[in-house]
Design an enzyme around this catalytic site. Structure first.
Site, PDB file in Angstrom:
ATOM      1  N   ASN A   1     -16.302  34.675  -2.351  1.00 15.99           N
ATOM      2  CA  ASN A   1     -17.567  34.454  -2.028  1.00 15.99           C
ATOM      3  C   ASN A   1     -18.414  35.800  -2.374  1.00 15.99           C
ATOM      4  O   ASN A   1     -18.554  36.664  -1.553  1.00 15.99           O
ATOM      5  CB  ASN A   1     -17.840  33.929  -0.511  1.00 15.99           C
TER       6      ASN A   1
ATOM      7  N   LYS B   1     -21.438  36.094  -2.100  1.00 22.02           N
ATOM      8  CA  LYS B   1     -22.795  36.056  -1.513  1.00 22.02           C
ATOM      9  C   LYS B   1     -23.937  36.419  -2.314  1.00 22.02           C
ATOM     10  O   LYS B   1     -23.935  36.270  -3.687  1.00 22.02           O
ATOM     11  CB  LYS B   1     -22.690  36.773  -0.194  1.00 22.02           C
TER      12      LYS B   1
ATOM     13  N   HIS C   1     -21.550  27.670   5.593  1.00 20.87           N
ATOM     14  CA  HIS C   1     -21.139  29.139   5.713  1.00 20.87           C
ATOM     15  C   HIS C   1     -22.024  29.485   6.941  1.00 20.87           C
ATOM     16  O   HIS C   1     -23.355  29.193   6.970  1.00 20.87           O
ATOM     17  CB  HIS C   1     -21.529  30.138   4.482  1.00 20.87           C
TER      18      HIS C   1
ATOM     19  N   GLU D   1     -23.837  32.179   7.307  1.00 19.88           N
ATOM     20  CA  GLU D   1     -24.756  32.805   7.142  1.00 19.88           C
ATOM     21  C   GLU D   1     -26.239  31.753   6.768  1.00 19.88           C
ATOM     22  O   GLU D   1     -27.080  31.927   7.334  1.00 19.88           O
ATOM     23  CB  GLU D   1     -24.626  33.829   5.960  1.00 19.88           C
TER      24      GLU D   1
ATOM     25  N   GLY E   1     -17.739  40.632   7.560  1.00 16.55           N
ATOM     26  CA  GLY E   1     -18.281  41.898   7.076  1.00 16.55           C
ATOM     27  C   GLY E   1     -18.322  42.983   8.233  1.00 16.55           C
ATOM     28  O   GLY E   1     -18.995  44.170   8.029  1.00 16.55           O
TER      29      GLY E   1
ATOM     30  N   SER F   1     -13.440  39.659   7.032  1.00 14.24           N
ATOM     31  CA  SER F   1     -12.680  40.898   6.852  1.00 14.24           C
ATOM     32  C   SER F   1     -11.285  40.975   6.092  1.00 14.24           C
ATOM     33  O   SER F   1     -10.520  41.978   6.570  1.00 14.24           O
ATOM     34  CB  SER F   1     -12.894  41.851   7.808  1.00 14.24           C
TER      35      SER F   1
END
Ligand code: 13P
Length: 245
Positions: free
Chosen positions: A8, A10, A92, A94, A168, A207
């Site tokens: 992904n 992003k 997701h 986010e 992240g 991660s």
């Protein structure tokens, strides 16, 4: 079942980034797992063309629930398919956080994905507060119940478990914690979708790096990974693909 290494990107990636695809394809011409890259919408068409003839599939990071219409700035599932995509990520964390997407919205997006012939990667995951309060399985269970439409099959649905606090941050749950959630997800899917559930791929995300991929892939009911930062460089993502294959 064939495992899946999904990247992904992003909100990262410009024309120059497409060179990573060439490097990934030449390093892994015949990977032992499915390989997917979800670039930003601006690159999907170009990346799909560039990946043609390789083992790399492409997809998008979101879609609108409707097929077309007055929705400025949005992209429909049909447009993703038209641009060469085979998958779309929905729900997701986010997007749930930045755009207030509810389980009901995520479910509608997954249905839209299926109507366009796409595979939906439906994301779930708890926040740190929820984990600390001992609510992880309840939160994830609620998201699964609300976000996955009836009619999910092994062919049209992938579930991604991404603890929000691991995205992240470099922080990763213990292998036992990952296994506990993935086992619980499989059990809930089996209760709802019976035989189909065994073939649905359950990805871990948060991660994942070449250095921890092999041990995470060894956990029960982990059928691949949804990778953010480490998917941007062919060398890193290739290490994850190699660990899965
Ligand atoms: P990182 O791999 O950068 O932690 O991101 C995970 C993720 O959110 C993938 O969708």
């Amino acid at each position: 079942m064939k495992k899946l290494a999904a990247g992904n990107w992003k909100m990262n990636g410009l024309e120059a980034t497409l060179a990573e695809i060439d490097a990934l394809a030449s390093a892994h011409p015949a990977p032992g797992c499915d390989v997917l890259i979800c670039p930003p919408a601006t690159l999907l068409s170009r990346l799909s063309a560039r990946a043609e003839g390789t083992a790399i599939a492409t997809g998008a990071q979101d879609c609108h629930p409707n097929e077309s219409g007055a929705h400025t700035g949005d992209v429909s599932a049909g447009m993703i398919a038209d641009a060469g995509g085979a998958y779309v990520i929905v729900g997701h964390s986010e997007r749930r956080a930045d755009h207030g997407e509810s389980d009901a919205v995520v479910r509608a997006k997954a249905e839209a994905a299926w109507r366009a012939g796409l595979i939906a990667i439906i994301c779930v995951g708890e926040t740190l507060d929820e984990r600390d309060a001992g609510r992880t399985l309840d939160i994830v269970g609620g998201q699964l119940a609300g976000s996955i439409p009836d009619g999910a099959t092994a062919a049209n649905t992938v579930v991604a478990y991404e603890p929000v606090w691991a995205i992240g941050t470099g922080k990763v749950p213990t292998l036992a914690e990952i296994g506990e959630v993935h086992d619980d997800i499989r059990a809930r899917l089996s209760a709802r979708f019976s035989g189909e559930a065994a073939g649905m791929r359950l990805l871990y995300g948060g991660s994942v790096k070449p250095s921890n991929a092999a041990e995470i892939f060894g956990v029960s009911n982990v059928d691949g990974a949804l990778v953010g930062g480490a998917s941007l460089k062919a060398a890193d993502f290739g290490g994850i693909v190699g660990a899965l294959a």
